[in-house]
Design an enzyme around this catalytic site. Structure first.
Site, PDB file in Angstrom:
ATOM      1  N   THR A  63       0.696  -1.207   0.030  1.00  0.00           N
ATOM      2  CA  THR A  63       0.160   0.058   0.038  1.00  0.00           C
ATOM      3  C   THR A  63       0.896   1.365  -0.231  1.00  0.00           C
ATOM      4  O   THR A  63       2.088   1.334   0.595  1.00  0.00           O
ATOM      5  CB  THR A  63      -0.977   0.060   1.444  1.00  0.00           C
ATOM      6  OG1 THR A  63      -1.378   1.417   1.366  1.00  0.00           O
ATOM      7  CG2 THR A  63       0.020  -0.366   2.456  1.00  0.00           C
ATOM      8  N   ASP A  64       0.279   2.387  -0.538  1.00  0.00           N
ATOM      9  CA  ASP A  64       0.900   3.711  -0.590  1.00  0.00           C
ATOM     10  C   ASP A  64       1.086   4.100   0.958  1.00  0.00           C
ATOM     11  O   ASP A  64       1.624   5.393   1.490  1.00  0.00           O
ATOM     12  CB  ASP A  64       0.336   4.786  -1.537  1.00  0.00           C
ATOM     13  CG  ASP A  64      -1.096   4.763  -1.184  1.00  0.00           C
ATOM     14  OD1 ASP A  64      -1.627   4.119  -0.373  1.00  0.00           O
ATOM     15  OD2 ASP A  64      -1.610   5.923  -1.706  1.00  0.00           O
ATOM     16  N   GLU A  65       0.061   3.597   1.750  1.00  0.00           N
ATOM     17  CA  GLU A  65      -0.139   4.090   3.235  1.00  0.00           C
ATOM     18  C   GLU A  65       1.453   3.949   4.031  1.00  0.00           C
ATOM     19  O   GLU A  65       1.681   4.492   4.998  1.00  0.00           O
ATOM     20  CB  GLU A  65      -0.885   3.608   3.939  1.00  0.00           C
ATOM     21  CG  GLU A  65      -2.675   3.886   3.237  1.00  0.00           C
ATOM     22  CD  GLU A  65      -3.852   3.446   4.171  1.00  0.00           C
ATOM     23  OE1 GLU A  65      -3.578   3.287   5.408  1.00  0.00           O
ATOM     24  OE2 GLU A  65      -4.506   3.197   3.303  1.00  0.00           O
ATOM     25  N   TYR A  88      -2.070  -0.797  10.892  1.00  0.00           N
ATOM     26  CA  TYR A  88      -2.231  -1.184   9.579  1.00  0.00           C
ATOM     27  C   TYR A  88      -1.120  -1.013   8.797  1.00  0.00           C
ATOM     28  O   TYR A  88      -0.364  -1.691   8.291  1.00  0.00           O
ATOM     29  CB  TYR A  88      -3.606  -0.893   8.633  1.00  0.00           C
ATOM     30  CG  TYR A  88      -3.502  -1.060   7.353  1.00  0.00           C
ATOM     31  CD1 TYR A  88      -3.367  -2.406   6.854  1.00  0.00           C
ATOM     32  CD2 TYR A  88      -3.448  -0.009   6.524  1.00  0.00           C
ATOM     33  CE1 TYR A  88      -3.133  -2.763   5.306  1.00  0.00           C
ATOM     34  CE2 TYR A  88      -3.353  -0.248   5.050  1.00  0.00           C
ATOM     35  CZ  TYR A  88      -3.216  -1.649   4.487  1.00  0.00           C
ATOM     36  OH  TYR A  88      -3.220  -1.575   3.298  1.00  0.00           O
ATOM     37  N   LYS A  92       2.097  -3.424   7.155  1.00  0.00           N
ATOM     38  CA  LYS A  92       2.506  -3.420   6.094  1.00  0.00           C
ATOM     39  C   LYS A  92       4.125  -3.187   5.778  1.00  0.00           C
ATOM     40  O   LYS A  92       4.472  -3.615   4.811  1.00  0.00           O
ATOM     41  CB  LYS A  92       1.309  -2.923   4.953  1.00  0.00           C
ATOM     42  CG  LYS A  92       0.137  -3.377   4.810  1.00  0.00           C
ATOM     43  CD  LYS A  92       0.005  -4.683   4.298  1.00  0.00           C
ATOM     44  CE  LYS A  92       0.178  -4.881   2.721  1.00  0.00           C
ATOM     45  NZ  LYS A  92       0.359  -6.231   1.998  1.00  0.00           N
ATOM     46  N   ASN A 117      -5.722   3.631  -2.911  1.00  0.00           N
ATOM     47  CA  ASN A 117      -6.968   3.378  -2.386  1.00  0.00           C
ATOM     48  C   ASN A 117      -7.642   2.375  -3.667  1.00  0.00           C
ATOM     49  O   ASN A 117      -7.843   3.119  -4.796  1.00  0.00           O
ATOM     50  CB  ASN A 117      -7.861   4.323  -1.971  1.00  0.00           C
ATOM     51  CG  ASN A 117      -7.547   4.722  -0.409  1.00  0.00           C
ATOM     52  OD1 ASN A 117      -6.292   5.327  -0.429  1.00  0.00           O
ATOM     53  ND2 ASN A 117      -8.394   4.437   0.407  1.00  0.00           N
ATOM     54  N   ARG A 220     -10.894   9.972  12.484  1.00  0.00           N
ATOM     55  CA  ARG A 220     -10.252   8.907  13.006  1.00  0.00           C
ATOM     56  C   ARG A 220      -8.952   9.494  13.488  1.00  0.00           C
ATOM     57  O   ARG A 220      -8.245  10.462  12.983  1.00  0.00           O
ATOM     58  CB  ARG A 220     -10.217   8.225  11.501  1.00  0.00           C
ATOM     59  CG  ARG A 220      -8.722   7.135  11.535  1.00  0.00           C
ATOM     60  CD  ARG A 220      -8.640   6.695  10.245  1.00  0.00           C
ATOM     61  NE  ARG A 220      -9.479   5.711   9.487  1.00  0.00           N
ATOM     62  CZ  ARG A 220      -9.418   5.421   8.396  1.00  0.00           C
ATOM     63  NH1 ARG A 220      -8.538   5.798   7.416  1.00  0.00           N
ATOM     64  NH2 ARG A 220     -10.242   4.667   7.932  1.00  0.00           N
ATOM     65  N   TYR A 280     -13.071 -24.518   6.586  1.00  0.00           N
ATOM     66  CA  TYR A 280     -11.880 -24.604   7.144  1.00  0.00           C
ATOM     67  C   TYR A 280     -12.040 -24.921   8.462  1.00  0.00           C
ATOM     68  O   TYR A 280     -10.935 -25.151   9.174  1.00  0.00           O
ATOM     69  CB  TYR A 280     -11.251 -23.170   7.041  1.00  0.00           C
ATOM     70  CG  TYR A 280     -11.014 -22.660   5.937  1.00  0.00           C
ATOM     71  CD1 TYR A 280      -9.931 -22.888   5.087  1.00  0.00           C
ATOM     72  CD2 TYR A 280     -12.016 -21.839   4.898  1.00  0.00           C
ATOM     73  CE1 TYR A 280      -9.551 -22.464   3.690  1.00  0.00           C
ATOM     74  CE2 TYR A 280     -11.717 -21.348   3.907  1.00  0.00           C
ATOM     75  CZ  TYR A 280     -10.534 -21.537   3.094  1.00  0.00           C
ATOM     76  OH  TYR A 280     -10.187 -21.192   1.858  1.00  0.00           O
TER      77      TYR A 280
HETATM   78  P1  TYD Z   1     -10.936   3.642   3.706  1.00  0.00           P
HETATM   79  O1  TYD Z   1     -11.775   3.051   2.675  1.00  0.00           O
HETATM   80  O2  TYD Z   1     -11.082   3.129   4.996  1.00  0.00           O
HETATM   81  O3  TYD Z   1      -9.306   3.525   3.376  1.00  0.00           O
HETATM   82  P2  TYD Z   1      -8.107   4.617   3.918  1.00  0.00           P
HETATM   83  O4  TYD Z   1      -8.383   4.724   5.282  1.00  0.00           O
HETATM   84  O5  TYD Z   1      -7.234   3.105   3.740  1.00  0.00           O
HETATM   85  O6  TYD Z   1      -7.619   5.394   2.885  1.00  0.00           O
HETATM   86  O7  TYD Z   1     -11.139   5.311   3.790  1.00  0.00           O
HETATM   87  C1  TYD Z   1     -11.131   6.134   2.788  1.00  0.00           C
HETATM   88  C2  TYD Z   1     -11.275   7.832   3.497  1.00  0.00           C
HETATM   89  O8  TYD Z   1     -12.527   7.630   3.810  1.00  0.00           O
HETATM   90  C3  TYD Z   1     -10.328   7.748   4.461  1.00  0.00           C
HETATM   91  O9  TYD Z   1      -9.903   9.210   4.480  1.00  0.00           O
HETATM   92  C4  TYD Z   1     -11.312   7.643   5.732  1.00  0.00           C
HETATM   93  C5  TYD Z   1     -12.687   8.018   5.121  1.00  0.00           C
HETATM   94  N1  TYD Z   1     -13.893   7.390   5.751  1.00  0.00           N
HETATM   95  C6  TYD Z   1     -14.852   8.137   6.050  1.00  0.00           C
HETATM   96  O10 TYD Z   1     -14.973   9.448   6.082  1.00  0.00           O
HETATM   97  N2  TYD Z   1     -15.931   7.484   6.646  1.00  0.00           N
HETATM   98  C7  TYD Z   1     -16.070   6.228   6.679  1.00  0.00           C
HETATM   99  O11 TYD Z   1     -17.157   5.475   7.087  1.00  0.00           O
HETATM  100  C8  TYD Z   1     -15.109   5.552   6.203  1.00  0.00           C
HETATM  101  C9  TYD Z   1     -14.725   4.021   6.404  1.00  0.00           C
HETATM  102  C10 TYD Z   1     -13.659   6.193   5.892  1.00  0.00           C
END
Ligand code: TYD
Length: 286
Positions: A63-65, A88, A92, A117, A220, A280
């Site tokens: 991942t790029d993360e 996460y 990775k 993504n 988050r 399984y």
């Molecule tokens: P996600 O699909 O979880 O991928 P990642 O965190 O690996 O980029 O989320 C994509 C983006 O969307 C991320 O910036 C978090 C945001 N997001 C929301 O705003 N609401 C949500 O319910 C979720 C799951 C993610």
């Protein structure tokens, strides 16, 4: 299971797509990420090393993360330093380092790809795009973290798979390739696009818009501001380019979820866990 697989089949190439991939889950329960992403990759590397006489390639999907977060400008390249911010992405990053080390130490023929993504058919509904599609269809709130201005670079899953296949066929062993969709979008733009598509494809009886369901929720922890990939190495060396624009890919994705309500029902109801238990004996195979 891997020992059994290697004994039963004449495996000459490994492509490691397997991972725990959801950041929010890794914040709540990191253990499975360490086990699957780090130990799982280690197990695959070890069994590959033991069978190195016939192994032509070990490809590792990442991942790029692992590169952390960008400000408003710039792109991740293959030379960007690793700076993972979530359990996460840290797991990775650890697995990428192991793969690289097996190339340097044991001359295992490896390639690594770091993608942006993904979205498209069959994506588990914990991820943003399927979550928004399915919540909107049920008239449930559409949760957008923080102010919705975080940027993601969206890659249609089939474009991703084509890139992985090109790297497996023609990539230079020991090299890393970045894969991106050249589709940067803020989360609020993405959610709005999904709402507009659904309003057009399944117009609500009262003609209101799904955008009314957008709800800003608590951010988050450690939420990376922006991911954007410079995939020019892959384009120049292997002639790959993404085919789907975000508009075409998103339309296909929404249509797929509309056409596959049985799959959605099975996945959301947990019936798939019964299937896994049947096949399984436990849930380890999920
Ligand atoms: P996600 O699909 O979880 O991928 P990642 O965190 O690996 O980029 O989320 C994509 C983006 O969307 C991320 O910036 C978090 C945001 N997001 C929301 O705003 N609401 C949500 O319910 C979720 C799951 C993610």
């Amino acid at each position: 299971a891997m020992t059994h697989a290697f004994k039963s089949y004449e495996i000459d190439a490994v492509c490691n797509f397997a991972a725990e991939s959801h950041v929010d889950r890794s914040i709540v329960a990191p253990d499975a990420f360490i086990k699957t992403n780090i130990e799982g990759t280690f197990n695959l590397l070890e069994i590959s090393r033991q069978n190195s006489d016939r192994l032509v390639l070990f490809h590792h999907v990442s991942t790029d993360e692992v590169y952390g977060s960008l400000g408003p400008d710039g792109f991740f390249t293959e030379k960007t330093s690793y700076r993972p911010n979530s359990p996460y992405s840290a797991s990775k990053a650890a697995s990428d380092h192991l793969v690289r080390a097996y190339h340097k130490t044991y001359a295992l023929p490896v390639t690594i790809s770091n993608c942006s993504n993904n979205y498209g058919p069959y994506q588990f509904p914990e991820k943003l795009i399927p979550l928004i599609i399915l919540n909107a269809l049920e008239d449930k709130p559409l949760p957008v973290y923080g102010d919705g201005r975080n940027v993601r670079d969206w890659l249609y899953v089939k474009d991703h798979c084509r890139a992985v296949w090109e790297i497996m066929k023609r990539g230079t062993r020991g090299q890393t390739y970045n894969i991106g969709g050249r589709c940067e979008s803020t989360n609020i733009e993405t959610v709005t696009m999904v709402c507009d598509l659904l309003d057009e494809m399944v117009t609500k009886a009262d003609r209101t818009s799904r955008k009314d369901l957008i709800t800003f929720v608590k951010d988050r922890p450690g939420h990376d501001l922006r991911y954007a990939i410079d995939c020019s190495k892959l384009e120049k060396e292997l002639g790959w380019a993404p085919i789907e624009s975000f508009e075409t890919g998103l339309r296909k994705t929404v249509q797929w979820y509309l056409n596959n309500s049985q799959w959605v029902h099975r996945v959301k109801s947990g019936e798939y866990l019964d299937w896994v238990r049947q096949h399984y004996g436990n849930e380890e195979g999920v």
